[in-house]
Design a protein around this motif. Structure first.
Motif, PDB file in Angstrom:
ATOM      1  N   ASP A 406      34.692  51.694 107.452  1.00  0.00           N
ATOM      2  CA  ASP A 406      35.150  50.304 107.608  1.00  0.00           C
ATOM      3  C   ASP A 406      33.976  49.343 107.768  1.00  0.00           C
ATOM      4  O   ASP A 406      34.141  48.134 107.596  1.00  0.00           O
ATOM      5  CB  ASP A 406      36.079  50.182 108.820  1.00  0.00           C
ATOM      6  N   GLU A 407      32.813  49.882 108.097  1.00  0.00           N
ATOM      7  CA  GLU A 407      31.610  49.052 108.225  1.00  0.00           C
ATOM      8  C   GLU A 407      30.581  49.422 107.155  1.00  0.00           C
ATOM      9  O   GLU A 407      29.380  49.261 107.352  1.00  0.00           O
ATOM     10  CB  GLU A 407      30.995  49.209 109.624  1.00  0.00           C
ATOM     11  N   THR A 408      31.070  49.940 106.024  1.00  0.00           N
ATOM     12  CA  THR A 408      30.192  50.362 104.940  1.00  0.00           C
ATOM     13  C   THR A 408      30.374  49.436 103.737  1.00  0.00           C
ATOM     14  O   THR A 408      31.501  49.099 103.366  1.00  0.00           O
ATOM     15  CB  THR A 408      30.496  51.811 104.526  1.00  0.00           C
ATOM     16  N   LEU A 409      29.266  49.020 103.156  1.00  0.00           N
ATOM     17  CA  LEU A 409      29.278  48.161 101.973  1.00  0.00           C
ATOM     18  C   LEU A 409      28.777  48.953 100.769  1.00  0.00           C
ATOM     19  O   LEU A 409      27.803  49.703 100.875  1.00  0.00           O
ATOM     20  CB  LEU A 409      28.382  46.939 102.186  1.00  0.00           C
ATOM     21  N   LEU A 438      17.572  46.852 108.685  1.00  0.00           N
ATOM     22  CA  LEU A 438      18.787  47.299 109.372  1.00  0.00           C
ATOM     23  C   LEU A 438      18.464  48.300 110.467  1.00  0.00           C
ATOM     24  O   LEU A 438      19.065  48.273 111.558  1.00  0.00           O
ATOM     25  CB  LEU A 438      19.771  47.907 108.362  1.00  0.00           C
ATOM     26  N   ALA A 443      21.450  47.938 113.445  1.00  0.00           N
ATOM     27  CA  ALA A 443      22.733  47.497 112.884  1.00  0.00           C
ATOM     28  C   ALA A 443      23.690  48.675 112.720  1.00  0.00           C
ATOM     29  O   ALA A 443      23.277  49.808 112.465  1.00  0.00           O
ATOM     30  CB  ALA A 443      22.505  46.817 111.544  1.00  0.00           C
ATOM     31  N   SER A 444      24.982  48.392 112.889  1.00  0.00           N
ATOM     32  CA  SER A 444      26.007  49.432 112.711  1.00  0.00           C
ATOM     33  C   SER A 444      26.464  49.532 111.266  1.00  0.00           C
ATOM     34  O   SER A 444      27.079  50.519 110.867  1.00  0.00           O
ATOM     35  CB  SER A 444      27.217  49.124 113.601  1.00  0.00           C
ATOM     36  N   VAL A 445      26.171  48.526 110.465  1.00  0.00           N
ATOM     37  CA  VAL A 445      26.600  48.533 109.072  1.00  0.00           C
ATOM     38  C   VAL A 445      25.803  49.559 108.267  1.00  0.00           C
ATOM     39  O   VAL A 445      24.631  49.814 108.550  1.00  0.00           O
ATOM     40  CB  VAL A 445      26.451  47.122 108.449  1.00  0.00           C
ATOM     41  N   THR A 446      26.458  50.173 107.283  1.00  0.00           N
ATOM     42  CA  THR A 446      25.804  51.099 106.363  1.00  0.00           C
ATOM     43  C   THR A 446      25.992  50.579 104.943  1.00  0.00           C
ATOM     44  O   THR A 446      27.077  50.105 104.590  1.00  0.00           O
ATOM     45  CB  THR A 446      26.412  52.509 106.467  1.00  0.00           C
ATOM     46  N   VAL A 447      24.942  50.663 104.146  1.00  0.00           N
ATOM     47  CA  VAL A 447      25.015  50.280 102.738  1.00  0.00           C
ATOM     48  C   VAL A 447      24.872  51.549 101.901  1.00  0.00           C
ATOM     49  O   VAL A 447      23.913  52.308 102.084  1.00  0.00           O
ATOM     50  CB  VAL A 447      23.911  49.273 102.362  1.00  0.00           C
ATOM     51  N   ARG A 558      20.000  53.459 107.135  1.00  0.00           N
ATOM     52  CA  ARG A 558      21.196  52.623 107.079  1.00  0.00           C
ATOM     53  C   ARG A 558      21.536  52.263 105.637  1.00  0.00           C
ATOM     54  O   ARG A 558      22.590  51.746 105.353  1.00  0.00           O
ATOM     55  CB  ARG A 558      21.014  51.347 107.914  1.00  0.00           C
ATOM     56  N   HIS A 587      31.433  46.103  96.673  1.00  0.00           N
ATOM     57  CA  HIS A 587      31.330  44.794  97.312  1.00  0.00           C
ATOM     58  C   HIS A 587      30.343  43.870  96.617  1.00  0.00           C
ATOM     59  O   HIS A 587      30.490  42.653  96.695  1.00  0.00           O
ATOM     60  CB  HIS A 587      30.890  44.959  98.778  1.00  0.00           C
TER      61      HIS A 587
END
Length: 614
Positions: A406-409, A438, A443-447, A558, A587
């Motif tokens: 849900d936090e992955t782009l 990142l 950061a919690s986001v993952t790409v 990340r 995305h």
């Protein structure tokens, strides 16, 4: 057709198929002309009888025709009903019903009378780069505009033909040309339909069947111009050009009164345009370049192409880069045709300086836009594609799947394999810097970044296949356990009992799940950065760059990278999505091209509601 006047459509179709196979010119080598005439008569009869209006007209005028009239007795009918029989017997005009342009039981419908458009390209039924998309996208409109008078010519590749080509018995004109190439020149031509929207006719030429004449044709074409005999692209262009010109020549000879327009796409098919002029074939000619060879090579060498156009000596540059023979073909093709076109203003400017002919007109490439989706349907298609990508990512990163989807782009770049021209080098560099930022920010986001471009491979690598297999097995196991729990829960509630939650899962279920868990978490090493076994692994520019910037898919990264050196396909065992559906699930598209006269990728993103950087 040897059927009763009361015959149903199914009887007519069956009779036509039987007789068409019996009288096909290929089956009657002793008297091909008589067979061709009979075959044409059968096709005309079939078309009339399958059109209820045509059939009704003949039924209503039967007595007049049999008495030697033309079915147009004074005052008999008005309007279309009064059309002379002589016209109706040639009822393959645009007014004929759709059945006339659709094959029946493996035998193709005849090519309609009137001007014929033949389009030639090396990416017909064979996806290599953007020209495939150009041809595929415009085909439905072209077929509709030309009403049964359009055909493609391409290269036969069994790998691609098995997925995109339907082989058919050709109609008379196509059969004559096909037979002539086989009998006179020993060249094998496959005939059928391209399995895309529009369902166009297509001739696919087996270049191997003409390879024995390569040296002869190279000498005849280049006339002393030095060329590398091992240049496979050049050799393919020569073989394809000569075989295409021979095919078109035979089609013109088979129907001398028909006007023909031939349209060649890109230098790889341009030899045919040169020969059409040299051999004085009675055809109108068009050549379209989507980008120039010299322009591509200079940009790949990091030369400021557009800043040097006014002083550019294209012949000299081509010679220094050992591509003069290719450049010669492109330049000669542009000058040999009646109409020279290109696809954008900037490519027209480039062509004027590189090929020394200003395009007669600009024909911008277009995209077929599906406007029928309601907003919720549009969103659902995005969600379904994203779920498929989620499934792939879970399998690819098994044992290291510790990030929140849900936090992955999902970012991607895609296109022809041109490392610098397509900006793949800049994309990878940007990913490395983003990864560092990142990580430093916690950061919690993952790409997850995809690089989609074709390369030389030896199939999928074992780790990639293993990951998808493990996830499929895990899903089946979990579904089985859930089904058992559901059944036991239902049974207990049906008896009026409040079940103990712990009792719903059996010891056997717990053992099965524990085994799967151990399997999933026992991965040694990091997830692969490439989905395939690359032939030249040590020198592949993309792999070398990814290793240099240390994008290895470590747990602490990340930014995760997935290099997919093959065009996407819904039949893939690892990522079963065609390119448009893949785009919907992402995305962001990233296309920092240094040389892109006109690119599809950003436009495709826009149409599918996906952001892009270009």
């Amino acid at each position: 057709l040897d059927v009763a006047r009361t015959a149903r459509e199914a009887d007519i179709r069956k009779a036509y198929r039987r007789l068409a196979l019996l009288f096909h010119p290929d089956k009657n080598r002793d008297d091909p002309e008589a067979a061709a005439a009979k075959f044409q008569e059968l096709q005309n009869a079939y078309e009339v009888l399958m059109d209820k209006h045509e059939r009704a007209w003949y039924d209503s005028h039967r007595e007049q025709i049999l008495r030697g009239g033309d079915g147009t007795a004074s005052g008999a009918d008005g309007g279309a009903a009064g059309t002379p029989t002589s016209v109706r017997l040639n009822s393959t005009s645009s007014a004929v019903s759709a059945t006339s342009s659709v094959p029946v039981d493996g035998v193709d419908a005849p090519i309609e009378p009137g001007p014929l458009l033949i389009e030639v390209g090396t990416e017909v039924c064979r996806k290599v780069g953007g020209i495939y998309t150009v041809l595929k996208t415009k085909t439905p409109v072209t077929v509709k505009e030309w009403v049964g008078r359009h055909a493609f010519v391409g290269i036969y590749s069994r790998k691609h033909a098995d997925l995109e080509f339907e082989r058919l018995q050709p109609s008379v004109l196509a059969a004559r040309a096909q037979s002539a190439l086989r009998d006179k020149h020993g060249i094998v031509v496959h005939y059928g339909r391209w399995l895309i929207d529009g369902y166009p006719r297509v001739f696919l030429i087996e270049l191997e069947s003409a390879a024995r004449r390569l040296d002869e044709w190279r000498y005849d074409l280049l006339r002393g111009i030095p060329a590398d005999v091992h240049d496979s692209d050049l050799n393919t262009a020569i073989l394809f050009g000569y075989t295409t010109a021979l095919l078109i020549g035979e089609m013109v000879a088979a129907d001398a009164k028909r006007r023909v327009v031939c349209h060649w796409h890109e230098w790889t098919s341009g030899v045919g345009a040169i020969l059409a002029r040299r051999w004085q074939l009675n055809v109108a000619t068009v050549f379209t370049t989507h980008a120039t060879l010299v322009g591509r090579w200079l940009s790949a060498a990091r030369v400021d192409l557009y800043g040097q156009l006014n002083t550019l000596n294209a012949d000299k540059e081509a010679g220094e880069r050992c591509i003069y023979a290719r450049h010669y073909i492109e330049k000669e093709a542009a000058h040999a045709v009646d109409v020279f076109t290109t696809v954008s203003d900037i490519t027209a400017l480039e062509a004027q300086h590189v090929l020394h002919r200003r395009p007669d007109c600009i024909t911008p490439n277009g995209l077929s836009v599906d406007r029928g989706d309601a907003l919720h349907a549009f969103q659902n298609r995005h969600a379904l594609s994203k779920e498929t990508i989620h499934g792939f990512v879970k399998g690819h990163f098994y044992g290291h799947y510790d990030f929140n989807l849900d936090e992955t782009l999902y970012f991607f770049t895609a296109g022809r394999r041109e490392y610098h021209n397509k900006g793949i080098d800049m994309f990878i560099e940007a990913l490395a810097r983003l990864n560092r930022l990142l990580r430093d920010d916690g950061a919690s986001v993952t790409v997850v970044a995809f690089v989609i471009t074709p390369g030389a491979t030896n199939n999928f690598n074992v780790e990639t296949l293993k990951g998808q297999s493990i996830m499929r097995d895990l899903k089946r196991t979990c579904d089985g356990v859930v089904a058992g729990i559901s059944e036991r829960l239902y049974e207990a509630m049906a008896r009026g009992e409040q079940p103990d939650v712990a009792s719903l899962m059996t010891d056997e279920d717990r053992v099965r799940l524990k085994k799967r868990l151990l399997y999933v978490t026992s991965r040694e090493g990091m997830p692969p950065i490439c989905t395939h076994n690359v032939t030249n692994d040590a020198t592949d520019e993309i792999l070398v760059h990814l290793r240099r910037v240390q994008l290895f898919n470590a747990r602490t990264d990340r930014v995760k990278v997935i290099y997919h050196p093959e065009f996407l396909s819904s039949t893939s065992p690892i990522l079963p999505l065609d390119y448009p559906e893949f785009v919907r699930g992402c995305h962001l598209g990233v296309f920092p091209s240094s040389y892109e006269p006109w690119g599809y990728t950003p436009a495709e993103c826009a149409i599918m509601g996906v952001r892009s950087i270009t």
